[in-house]
Every structure is written in structure tokens, then in C-alpha cells.
Scaffold this motif. Structure first.
Motif, PDB file in Angstrom:
ATOM      1  N   TYR A  85       0.820  -1.211   0.000  1.00  0.00           N
ATOM      2  CA  TYR A  85       0.000   0.000   0.000  1.00  0.00           C
ATOM      3  C   TYR A  85       0.855   1.264   0.000  1.00  0.00           C
ATOM      4  CZ  TYR A  85      -4.338  -2.532   0.409  1.00  0.00           C
ATOM      5  OH  TYR A  85      -5.410  -3.348   0.157  1.00  0.00           O
ATOM      6  N   HIS A  86       1.943   1.248   0.746  1.00  0.00           N
ATOM      7  CA  HIS A  86       2.844   2.404   0.733  1.00  0.00           C
ATOM      8  C   HIS A  86       3.454   2.591  -0.656  1.00  0.00           C
ATOM      9  CE1 HIS A  86       2.724   3.648   4.884  1.00  0.00           C
ATOM     10  NE2 HIS A  86       2.886   2.399   5.279  1.00  0.00           N
ATOM     11  N   SER A  87       3.856   1.509  -1.279  1.00  0.00           N
ATOM     12  CA  SER A  87       4.443   1.607  -2.623  1.00  0.00           C
ATOM     13  C   SER A  87       3.423   2.120  -3.630  1.00  0.00           C
ATOM     14  CB  SER A  87       4.991   0.248  -3.058  1.00  0.00           C
ATOM     15  OG  SER A  87       6.047  -0.155  -2.210  1.00  0.00           O
ATOM     16  N   ILE A  88       2.202   1.633  -3.544  1.00  0.00           N
ATOM     17  CA  ILE A  88       1.138   2.120  -4.428  1.00  0.00           C
ATOM     18  C   ILE A  88       0.934   3.614  -4.217  1.00  0.00           C
ATOM     19  CG2 ILE A  88      -1.357   2.039  -4.856  1.00  0.00           C
ATOM     20  CD1 ILE A  88      -1.135  -1.030  -4.201  1.00  0.00           C
ATOM     21  N   GLY A  89       0.872   4.032  -2.956  1.00  0.00           N
ATOM     22  CA  GLY A  89       0.696   5.451  -2.663  1.00  0.00           C
ATOM     23  C   GLY A  89       1.822   6.300  -3.225  1.00  0.00           C
ATOM     24  N   LEU A  90       3.039   5.817  -3.117  1.00  0.00           N
ATOM     25  CA  LEU A  90       4.182   6.584  -3.614  1.00  0.00           C
ATOM     26  C   LEU A  90       4.184   6.706  -5.129  1.00  0.00           C
ATOM     27  CD1 LEU A  90       6.848   5.272  -1.146  1.00  0.00           C
ATOM     28  CD2 LEU A  90       6.125   7.648  -1.402  1.00  0.00           C
TER      29      LEU A  90
END
Length: 104
Positions: A17-22
Motif C-alpha cells: 500500500y505504501h508503494s502504491i501510494g508513492l
């Protein structure tokens, strides 16, 4: 444009989820470019999957590799709660910016 080297510790559910957000940061901040530098997970297959999915340049089964990577500016800690303190303290000592899942 300012590039920020991203290091991810914990490549499964929350790390994804953090990678998607970034990947969407440039929509909100047109002058910032996150660069996916390094990802680590004790399950090395998960780290390899994150490399392939998000374009991280390096992967490891050892979080120390992310914290000590000179190309990493920001360490994202998305690991089980009991591991947060050790990783966050090491990242701070290495002079990294830190985003840590709760609890600290």
C-alpha cells in the motif's frame, strides 16, 4: 525536481500500500519524484515481487541493507509491531527520514 530515494522494509500487505501510494506522489507534489531504491523482507520472494511490481532497484532478505543503503533517503517500516523500534532507531542513526507504521 527533487528525487527522494525510497527504502521499504516489509514488502507484503502494508508495504504494498505504501508503494502504491508513492507511485501517485507526483499527482499531489509535482516537484517530488520518489525513486524506488531498495526493498527488504524476511521472505525474500516478497521482496523480489515488490522489485518486479514497483520497480525497486535492489532487494534483500535483511532490513539492514535498506537502512545502510546510501541511495535511500526515506525508510518506510511496514513490518510487524515488535520490529519497529530496532529498525527505526537504526534508520535514525543512519540519518534517514522515517515513516513507521504504528505503534512506534
Amino acid at each position: 525536481m527533487k528525487e527522494i530515494g525510497i527504502g521499504l522494509v516489509g514488502a507484503n500487505w502494508m508495504g504494498n500500500y505504501h508503494s502504491i501510494g508513492l507511485t501517485n506522489v507526483r499527482q499531489a507534489y509535482s516537484d517530488v519524484l520518489p525513486v524506488f531504491e531498495s526493498v527488504a523482507d524476511v521472505n525474500e520472494a516478497a521482496a523480489i515481487t515488490a522489485c518486479n511490481r514497483f520497480g525497486y532497484k535492489r532487494h534483500s532478505a535483511d532490513w539492514h541493507d535498506v537502512v545502510n543503503d546510501p541511495a535511500v533517503d526515506l525508510v518506510i517500516i511496514a513490518t510487524p509491531n515488535f520490529t519497529h523500534a530496532e529498525i527505526a532507531i537504526a534508520a535514525a542513526k543512519a540519518g534517514k527520514h522515517i515513516l513507521c507504521e504504528k505503534p512506534m
